[in-house]
Write a protein that holds these residues in place. Structure first.
Motif, PDB file in Angstrom:
ATOM      1  N   GLU A   1       2.275 -10.953  -3.998  1.00  0.00           N
ATOM      2  CA  GLU A   1       3.464 -10.150  -4.256  1.00  0.00           C
ATOM      3  C   GLU A   1       3.867  -9.403  -2.993  1.00  0.00           C
ATOM      4  OE1 GLU A   1       4.504  -6.420  -7.118  1.00  0.00           O
ATOM      5  OE2 GLU A   1       3.427  -8.089  -8.061  1.00  0.00           O
ATOM      6  N   GLU A   2       5.155  -9.293  -2.775  1.00  0.00           N
ATOM      7  CA  GLU A   2       5.661  -8.523  -1.637  1.00  0.00           C
ATOM      8  C   GLU A   2       5.350  -7.047  -1.857  1.00  0.00           C
ATOM      9  OE1 GLU A   2       9.607  -8.528   1.124  1.00  0.00           O
ATOM     10  OE2 GLU A   2       9.899  -8.833  -1.023  1.00  0.00           O
ATOM     11  N   ILE A   3       5.014  -6.361  -0.776  1.00  0.00           N
ATOM     12  CA  ILE A   3       4.661  -4.947  -0.845  1.00  0.00           C
ATOM     13  C   ILE A   3       5.728  -4.126  -0.130  1.00  0.00           C
ATOM     14  CG2 ILE A   3       2.967  -3.184  -0.162  1.00  0.00           C
ATOM     15  CD1 ILE A   3       1.993  -5.096  -2.370  1.00  0.00           C
ATOM     16  N   LYS A   4       6.272  -3.176  -0.855  1.00  0.00           N
ATOM     17  CA  LYS A   4       7.298  -2.283  -0.284  1.00  0.00           C
ATOM     18  C   LYS A   4       6.790  -0.855  -0.119  1.00  0.00           C
ATOM     19  CE  LYS A   4      10.780  -5.156  -0.045  1.00  0.00           C
ATOM     20  NZ  LYS A   4      11.341  -5.556   1.233  1.00  0.00           N
ATOM     21  N   SER A   5       5.742  -0.505  -0.895  1.00  0.00           N
ATOM     22  CA  SER A   5       5.272   0.880  -0.850  1.00  0.00           C
ATOM     23  C   SER A   5       3.795   0.977  -1.213  1.00  0.00           C
ATOM     24  CB  SER A   5       6.076   1.728  -1.834  1.00  0.00           C
ATOM     25  OG  SER A   5       5.738   1.379  -3.165  1.00  0.00           O
ATOM     26  N   HIS A   6       3.251   2.147  -0.979  1.00  0.00           N
ATOM     27  CA  HIS A   6       1.869   2.454  -1.333  1.00  0.00           C
ATOM     28  C   HIS A   6       1.674   2.306  -2.839  1.00  0.00           C
ATOM     29  CE1 HIS A   6      -1.810   4.969  -1.606  1.00  0.00           C
ATOM     30  NE2 HIS A   6      -2.031   4.489  -0.402  1.00  0.00           N
ATOM     31  N   LYS A   7       2.699   2.641  -3.615  1.00  0.00           N
ATOM     32  CA  LYS A   7       2.618   2.524  -5.075  1.00  0.00           C
ATOM     33  C   LYS A   7       2.450   1.073  -5.512  1.00  0.00           C
ATOM     34  CE  LYS A   7       4.972   6.744  -6.318  1.00  0.00           C
ATOM     35  NZ  LYS A   7       6.057   7.387  -7.053  1.00  0.00           N
ATOM     36  N   ASP A   8       3.062   0.150  -4.778  1.00  0.00           N
ATOM     37  CA  ASP A   8       2.878  -1.274  -5.082  1.00  0.00           C
ATOM     38  C   ASP A   8       1.405  -1.652  -4.969  1.00  0.00           C
ATOM     39  OD1 ASP A   8       5.617  -1.651  -5.459  1.00  0.00           O
ATOM     40  OD2 ASP A   8       5.931  -2.398  -3.413  1.00  0.00           O
ATOM     41  N   LEU A   9       0.751  -1.158  -3.918  1.00  0.00           N
ATOM     42  CA  LEU A   9      -0.671  -1.455  -3.721  1.00  0.00           C
ATOM     43  C   LEU A   9      -1.520  -0.847  -4.839  1.00  0.00           C
ATOM     44  CD1 LEU A   9      -1.172  -1.012   0.123  1.00  0.00           C
ATOM     45  CD2 LEU A   9      -1.220  -3.126  -1.184  1.00  0.00           C
ATOM     46  N   GLN A  10      -1.220   0.371  -5.218  1.00  0.00           N
ATOM     47  CA  GLN A  10      -1.969   1.025  -6.297  1.00  0.00           C
ATOM     48  C   GLN A  10      -1.834   0.232  -7.598  1.00  0.00           C
ATOM     49  OE1 GLN A  10       0.006   4.847  -5.932  1.00  0.00           O
ATOM     50  NE2 GLN A  10      -1.869   5.785  -5.122  1.00  0.00           N
ATOM     51  N   ARG A  11      -0.629  -0.204  -7.915  1.00  0.00           N
ATOM     52  CA  ARG A  11      -0.381  -0.962  -9.139  1.00  0.00           C
ATOM     53  C   ARG A  11      -1.147  -2.283  -9.129  1.00  0.00           C
ATOM     54  NH1 ARG A  11       2.962  -4.878  -9.647  1.00  0.00           N
ATOM     55  NH2 ARG A  11       4.181  -4.303  -7.814  1.00  0.00           N
ATOM     56  N   LEU A  12      -1.095  -2.992  -8.002  1.00  0.00           N
ATOM     57  CA  LEU A  12      -1.783  -4.284  -7.912  1.00  0.00           C
ATOM     58  C   LEU A  12      -3.294  -4.121  -7.951  1.00  0.00           C
ATOM     59  CD1 LEU A  12       0.411  -6.222  -5.337  1.00  0.00           C
ATOM     60  CD2 LEU A  12       0.267  -6.570  -7.806  1.00  0.00           C
ATOM     61  N   LEU A  13      -3.788  -3.066  -7.337  1.00  0.00           N
ATOM     62  CA  LEU A  13      -5.231  -2.827  -7.337  1.00  0.00           C
ATOM     63  C   LEU A  13      -5.738  -2.598  -8.763  1.00  0.00           C
ATOM     64  CD1 LEU A  13      -7.613  -2.680  -5.430  1.00  0.00           C
ATOM     65  CD2 LEU A  13      -7.166  -0.253  -5.119  1.00  0.00           C
ATOM     66  N   LYS A  14      -4.936  -1.960  -9.600  1.00  0.00           N
ATOM     67  CA  LYS A  14      -5.303  -1.784 -11.014  1.00  0.00           C
ATOM     68  C   LYS A  14      -5.228  -3.114 -11.758  1.00  0.00           C
ATOM     69  CE  LYS A  14      -3.924   3.024 -11.375  1.00  0.00           C
ATOM     70  NZ  LYS A  14      -2.905   3.952 -11.862  1.00  0.00           N
ATOM     71  N   MET A  15      -4.246  -3.923 -11.417  1.00  0.00           N
ATOM     72  CA  MET A  15      -4.031  -5.192 -12.113  1.00  0.00           C
ATOM     73  C   MET A  15      -5.035  -6.262 -11.660  1.00  0.00           C
ATOM     74  SD  MET A  15      -0.381  -7.113 -12.616  1.00  0.00           S
ATOM     75  CE  MET A  15      -0.136  -7.639 -10.933  1.00  0.00           C
ATOM     76  N   TRP A  16      -5.305  -6.318 -10.354  1.00  0.00           N
ATOM     77  CA  TRP A  16      -6.217  -7.315  -9.803  1.00  0.00           C
ATOM     78  C   TRP A  16      -7.557  -6.632  -9.582  1.00  0.00           C
ATOM     79  CZ3 TRP A  16      -2.256  -9.009  -5.532  1.00  0.00           C
ATOM     80  CH2 TRP A  16      -1.240  -9.772  -6.129  1.00  0.00           C
ATOM     81  N   LYS A  17      -8.397  -6.637 -10.565  1.00  0.00           N
ATOM     82  CA  LYS A  17      -9.649  -5.864 -10.597  1.00  0.00           C
ATOM     83  C   LYS A  17     -10.605  -6.176  -9.442  1.00  0.00           C
ATOM     84  CE  LYS A  17      -8.586  -3.836 -14.459  1.00  0.00           C
ATOM     85  NZ  LYS A  17      -8.033  -2.525 -14.427  1.00  0.00           N
ATOM     86  N   ASP A  18     -10.603  -7.424  -8.944  1.00  0.00           N
ATOM     87  CA  ASP A  18     -11.510  -7.779  -7.846  1.00  0.00           C
ATOM     88  C   ASP A  18     -10.991  -7.340  -6.484  1.00  0.00           C
ATOM     89  OD1 ASP A  18     -13.377  -8.921  -9.543  1.00  0.00           O
ATOM     90  OD2 ASP A  18     -12.448 -10.909  -9.425  1.00  0.00           O
ATOM     91  N   GLY A  19      -9.756  -6.890  -6.430  1.00  0.00           N
ATOM     92  CA  GLY A  19      -9.184  -6.423  -5.177  1.00  0.00           C
ATOM     93  C   GLY A  19      -8.062  -7.316  -4.687  1.00  0.00           C
ATOM     94  N   LEU A  20      -7.623  -7.019  -3.473  1.00  0.00           N
ATOM     95  CA  LEU A  20      -6.516  -7.756  -2.887  1.00  0.00           C
ATOM     96  C   LEU A  20      -6.661  -7.778  -1.370  1.00  0.00           C
ATOM     97  CD1 LEU A  20      -4.255  -5.491  -1.605  1.00  0.00           C
ATOM     98  CD2 LEU A  20      -4.133  -4.985  -4.027  1.00  0.00           C
ATOM     99  N   VAL A  21      -5.857  -8.614  -0.760  1.00  0.00           N
ATOM    100  CA  VAL A  21      -5.792  -8.661   0.701  1.00  0.00           C
ATOM    101  C   VAL A  21      -4.363  -8.315   1.085  1.00  0.00           C
ATOM    102  CG1 VAL A  21      -6.153 -10.035   2.782  1.00  0.00           C
ATOM    103  CG2 VAL A  21      -7.522 -10.503   0.746  1.00  0.00           C
ATOM    104  N   LEU A  22      -4.196  -7.271   1.870  1.00  0.00           N
ATOM    105  CA  LEU A  22      -2.887  -6.916   2.404  1.00  0.00           C
ATOM    106  C   LEU A  22      -2.684  -7.745   3.660  1.00  0.00           C
ATOM    107  CD1 LEU A  22      -0.384  -5.059   2.226  1.00  0.00           C
ATOM    108  CD2 LEU A  22      -1.641  -3.424   3.663  1.00  0.00           C
ATOM    109  N   LYS A  23      -1.539  -8.446   3.744  1.00  0.00           N
ATOM    110  CA  LYS A  23      -1.312  -9.374   4.853  1.00  0.00           C
ATOM    111  C   LYS A  23       0.060  -9.160   5.483  1.00  0.00           C
ATOM    112  CE  LYS A  23      -4.149 -13.160   3.064  1.00  0.00           C
ATOM    113  NZ  LYS A  23      -4.222 -14.611   2.981  1.00  0.00           N
ATOM    114  N   THR A  24       0.102  -9.332   6.795  1.00  0.00           N
ATOM    115  CA  THR A  24       1.397  -9.331   7.465  1.00  0.00           C
ATOM    116  C   THR A  24       2.060 -10.680   7.200  1.00  0.00           C
ATOM    117  OG1 THR A  24       0.419 -10.164   9.508  1.00  0.00           O
ATOM    118  CG2 THR A  24       0.671  -7.788   9.331  1.00  0.00           C
ATOM    119  N   LYS A  25       3.377 -10.650   7.073  1.00  0.00           N
ATOM    120  CA  LYS A  25       4.097 -11.897   6.809  1.00  0.00           C
ATOM    121  C   LYS A  25       4.127 -12.784   8.052  1.00  0.00           C
ATOM    122  CE  LYS A  25       7.165 -10.053   3.266  1.00  0.00           C
ATOM    123  NZ  LYS A  25       8.589  -9.802   2.922  1.00  0.00           N
ATOM    124  N   LYS A  26       4.232 -12.159   9.208  1.00  0.00           N
ATOM    125  CA  LYS A  26       4.344 -12.934  10.445  1.00  0.00           C
ATOM    126  C   LYS A  26       3.301 -12.484  11.459  1.00  0.00           C
ATOM    127  CE  LYS A  26       9.226 -13.986  10.103  1.00  0.00           C
ATOM    128  NZ  LYS A  26      10.492 -14.059  10.811  1.00  0.00           N
TER     129      LYS A  26
END
Length: 139
Positions: A37-62
């Motif tokens: 999912e595209e990330i626009k804010s810190h809140k996006d990360l918080q929401r995904l971290l709750k949804m994806w229990k094992d965690g996530l990888v934040l990545k640059t697009k380019k």
């Protein structure tokens, strides 16, 4: 536009130089990819971290490759890492659901203008977090 042929095709370059565009292209063509999912804010990360229990990888697009431009986020405390803050500030990022895997392999295949295909040796990619922030207290 000026009559020159460019390889790879500019449409292909657009897809392969932006990992978020690439993920959408693969998904559209029914090639399995991790949830993202595209990330626009810190809140996006918080929401995904709750949804994806094992965690996530934040990545640059380019510009990210071989683990560069990525940061693993497994808990809310990771959201305070300087690298996360810097990436959010710079923008142009997306998150990918973290999943376990045994190994990552990379393959490079090329095709010339006559259709001949060459395959370079397949290699295992190994990524290590060498950032100072992650090493503190672990040595």
């Amino acid at each position: 536009d000026e009559g020159f042929t460019v390889y790879p095709d500019p449409k292909t370059l657009h897809i392969i130089t932006d990992k978020y565009v690439q993920k959408n292209y693969l998904k559209k063509h029914k090639i399995p990819v991790a949830d993202f999912e595209e990330i626009k804010s810190h809140k996006d990360l918080q929401r995904l971290l709750k949804m994806w229990k094992d965690g996530l990888v934040l990545k640059t697009k380019k510009g990210g490759f071989d683990g560069r431009g990525n940061v693993v986020i497994k808990s809310s405390s990771d959201l305070g890492l300087q690298k996360v803050k810097d990436m959010l500030l710079a923008g142009n990022v997306y998150a990918e659901k973290l999943f376990s895997f045994k190994k990552e392999l990379a393959a490079i295949l090329v095709r010339d203008t006559q259709g001949a295909i060459a395959c370079y040796p397949i290699v295992e990619t190994i990524h290590e977090d060498r950032s100072e922030e992650r090493r503190v207290g672990k040595e």
